[in-house]
Write a protein that holds these residues in place. Sequence first.
Motif, PDB file in Angstrom:
ATOM      1  N   ASN A 146       0.493  -1.191   0.070  1.00 19.73           N
ATOM      2  CA  ASN A 146       0.067  -0.250  -0.260  1.00 19.73           C
ATOM      3  C   ASN A 146       0.739   1.267  -0.086  1.00 19.73           C
ATOM      4  O   ASN A 146       1.684   1.341  -0.366  1.00 19.73           O
ATOM      5  N   ASP A 147       0.403   2.052   0.416  1.00 20.59           N
ATOM      6  CA  ASP A 147       0.978   3.434   0.714  1.00 20.59           C
ATOM      7  C   ASP A 147       2.456   3.547   0.028  1.00 20.59           C
ATOM      8  O   ASP A 147       3.844   2.684   1.302  1.00 20.59           O
ATOM      9  N   PRO A 148       2.979   4.434  -0.424  1.00 18.89           N
ATOM     10  CA  PRO A 148       4.824   5.062  -0.347  1.00 18.89           C
ATOM     11  C   PRO A 148       5.225   5.780   0.554  1.00 18.89           C
ATOM     12  O   PRO A 148       4.563   6.117   1.266  1.00 18.89           O
ATOM     13  N   ASN A 173       1.161  -8.205   8.379  1.00 18.83           N
ATOM     14  CA  ASN A 173       2.472  -7.914   9.119  1.00 18.83           C
ATOM     15  C   ASN A 173       3.862  -6.458   8.215  1.00 18.83           C
ATOM     16  O   ASN A 173       4.313  -6.956   7.318  1.00 18.83           O
ATOM     17  N   MET A 174       3.069  -5.466   8.483  1.00 23.86           N
ATOM     18  CA  MET A 174       3.797  -4.290   7.627  1.00 23.86           C
ATOM     19  C   MET A 174       5.059  -3.665   7.864  1.00 23.86           C
ATOM     20  O   MET A 174       5.306  -3.961   8.916  1.00 23.86           O
ATOM     21  N   HIS A 175       6.088  -4.152   7.129  1.00 23.99           N
ATOM     22  CA  HIS A 175       7.420  -4.012   6.572  1.00 23.99           C
ATOM     23  C   HIS A 175       7.529  -2.680   6.123  1.00 23.99           C
ATOM     24  O   HIS A 175       6.234  -2.415   5.771  1.00 23.99           O
ATOM     25  N   PHE A 203       4.324   0.445  10.443  1.00 27.86           N
ATOM     26  CA  PHE A 203       3.301   2.218   9.623  1.00 27.86           C
ATOM     27  C   PHE A 203       4.089   2.697   8.693  1.00 27.86           C
ATOM     28  O   PHE A 203       5.510   2.660   8.843  1.00 27.86           O
ATOM     29  N   SER A 204       3.104   3.911   7.995  1.00 29.00           N
ATOM     30  CA  SER A 204       3.896   4.590   7.146  1.00 29.00           C
ATOM     31  C   SER A 204       4.482   5.888   8.038  1.00 29.00           C
ATOM     32  O   SER A 204       4.174   5.955   8.823  1.00 29.00           O
ATOM     33  N   GLY A 205       5.226   6.434   7.083  1.00 26.51           N
ATOM     34  CA  GLY A 205       5.568   7.285   7.367  1.00 26.51           C
ATOM     35  C   GLY A 205       6.927   8.389   6.160  1.00 26.51           C
ATOM     36  O   GLY A 205       7.129   8.269   5.363  1.00 26.51           O
ATOM     37  N   GLU A 316      -5.102  10.616   7.242  1.00 23.86           N
ATOM     38  CA  GLU A 316      -3.845   9.362   7.165  1.00 23.86           C
ATOM     39  C   GLU A 316      -2.873  10.188   6.263  1.00 23.86           C
ATOM     40  O   GLU A 316      -3.089  11.386   5.136  1.00 23.86           O
ATOM     41  N   CYS A 317      -1.580   9.589   6.363  1.00 24.73           N
ATOM     42  CA  CYS A 317      -0.441   9.955   5.323  1.00 24.73           C
ATOM     43  C   CYS A 317      -0.273  11.440   4.998  1.00 24.73           C
ATOM     44  O   CYS A 317      -0.690  12.085   3.778  1.00 24.73           O
ATOM     45  N   PRO A 318      -0.249  12.393   6.282  1.00 25.41           N
ATOM     46  CA  PRO A 318      -0.072  13.981   5.791  1.00 25.41           C
ATOM     47  C   PRO A 318       1.292  14.391   5.370  1.00 25.41           C
ATOM     48  O   PRO A 318       1.934  13.368   4.938  1.00 25.41           O
TER      49      PRO A 318
HETATM   50  C1  FRU Z   1      -2.854   4.630   5.002  1.00 28.70           C
HETATM   51  C2  FRU Z   1      -2.826   3.583   6.218  1.00 28.70           C
HETATM   52  C3  FRU Z   1      -1.873   4.518   6.595  1.00 28.70           C
HETATM   53  C4  FRU Z   1      -0.920   4.094   7.579  1.00 28.70           C
HETATM   54  C5  FRU Z   1      -1.526   2.779   6.496  1.00 28.70           C
HETATM   55  C6  FRU Z   1      -1.140   1.173   7.376  1.00 28.70           C
HETATM   56  O1  FRU Z   1      -3.238   3.943   3.709  1.00 28.70           O
HETATM   57  O2  FRU Z   1      -3.947   3.512   7.066  1.00 28.70           O
HETATM   58  O3  FRU Z   1      -2.587   5.572   8.328  1.00 28.70           O
HETATM   59  O4  FRU Z   1      -0.285   3.556   8.139  1.00 28.70           O
HETATM   60  O5  FRU Z   1      -2.136   2.364   6.061  1.00 28.70           O
HETATM   61  O6  FRU Z   1      -0.835   0.488   6.044  1.00 28.70           O
END
Ligand code: FRU
Length: 601
Positions: A146-148, A173-175, A203-205, A316-318
């Motif tokens: 999912n997210d970049p 299993n988010m990596h 998670f994202s960052g 999410e994701c600002p």
């Molecule tokens: C957005 C999100 C983020 C989170 C990530 C988890 O798509 O929900 O808020 O960090 O995906 O995979």
Amino acid sequence: MSTRIFLWGKFLLGFVLVAIGLTGCGGRSASFSVEHPADKQTVVKIQGQANYLLLPVEEATAEAKIYMEIDGGKTLPVDVRLARNKVDYYVPYDLKGESNAVVYVDRVENDALCWNHLLLSDTFDVANVEKYRPAYHFSPAYGWMNDPNGMVYLDGEYHLFYQYNPYGSMWGNMHWGHAVSRDLVSWQHLPVAIAPDSLGTIFSGSAVVDKENVSGFGKNAIVAFFTSAGQRQSQSIAYSTDNGRTFIKYDQNPVVTADIPDFRDPKVFYYEPSRKWVMVVASGQEVRFFTSSNLREWDFSGSFGQGYGSHAGVWECPDLIELPVSDWPGDKKWVLLLNINPGCIFGGSATQYFTGEFDGKTFTCDSKPETVKWMDWGKDHYATVTFSNTGERKIAMAWMSNWQYANQVPTRQFRSANSIPRDLSLYTQEGEIYLSSVPVPEMESLRGEKILCPGVTDQQGDYCINQLFENNQGAYEIVLTINRKTADVFGFRLSNGAGEQVDFCYNLPEKRFTMDRTKSGLTDFSGDFPVVTYAPIEPQERYTLHLFVDKSSIECFDSDGKLAMTNLVFPDEPYNSLTFYAQNGSYDVESVVVYPLKKSM
Ligand code: FRU
């Protein structure tokens, strides 16, 4: 399959299943046995050494926890949908160079199909073979994306990290997966960059380059900020001093905490006027700002969001960036990109944004609180963030999917791709400031031979280009210009021999441009997929549209990036016909230029 699969046989001895493995071509040999002790986890005992235990996955089943014991300690468990009734695909479980490895599996019935389908192997095939796998958009070699994340430029390389599940093509299993590119269009896959730890999954960052070594992690270290998603969500750090090839987690993690359930996706940037680093974190229905001098210690400095824009879902994701306003020379504004799920006007996920000022501590919006601005008018453009360390240039990438159906789209070995990278700028319209996004010019390097299709003038009915080009594999770009003469509802359809089509229509009385994917191919995997998306347009005499088609996605842009629309499609065969039409009156097709695009991965 290039995979060297071990030959194996099995014997059921009460609760013990024994499998024998032998290498194919004179390499190591290994075998395994599966034991189901009463009331305990299943134990897979490997005799000898192999790189991977290949796990059979069935998507429509529950997750099982899998871990190893190494030196008397347990590795962190991973969740895998181990096959009960059928095998959809395999994922590799890394045996970490152990000989005689012991793997434990929780929660799978003793008679499940997976026990007969485990394999040992030294390799795992990641050939890019699936029908819907994009040719020139970034997609993971296998597994879920999912997210970049953490996009950063350093020493001639663009780093793309991304939310990644290496243990299946569904979320979990988010990596942080990792890839690099020198030109934003051809990407090289690298090993996973950041893996879960005792604080949680990753998670994202974002990531920055610490040019002055304020963190003490090293000059020019890439410092990555991510959300540790455990019992609570908190912000953590990992750093790399070898161009992102390896990351070390900071031993004082987490560095920013809060007592709210949704507190995530830190975006960090440098604010020159106060000589401070700034972190923006999505925090419930607002964003919170923190500042730091050393990237390790953070102080709360303000918040923004209550009462502004859309609150129809989770924020999410600002991302916060400063951009020049193209029609106010010398003037700049701050743009807060803010992804929201659900909340998209077509359902599910979308990217909204705010324009205004940033004083180093907090953001103030220039628009009325009820104003909602969308960055892309399709249904598959989410989690948009920009690269850091690219100077004045701001390049955005999005995840090309929607949480409504992202886990169900009809792909197998991988799920999801990113949008093509886009250059961002600002323009004004009736006193409001808006974001424009155009494909990065680097995309032109993928162009094959230019094909000029004939146009037509004063056309009343349909005008059909039967074949865009020979041997169309579904990866191409079209730039077309239509003059309306007397027509005020007109457009074109991309279609294929299976009778599937995507309809693009300019409706001037309604001041709308629409893209209809209801008959685009496979649509029934989710009731939320078949839709007509629309964007506001101003009536004009002449419209130019730029389309990027890549197997299972279409991104449309107008000539100056004021309109962007991104939608997934799953046609049975590539669309290779283009039919212009008007519902009333006449039109000209001034030009149609087609470029087959080369594979970039
Ligand atoms: C957005 C999100 C983020 C989170 C990530 C988890 O798509 O929900 O808020 O960090 O995906 O995979």
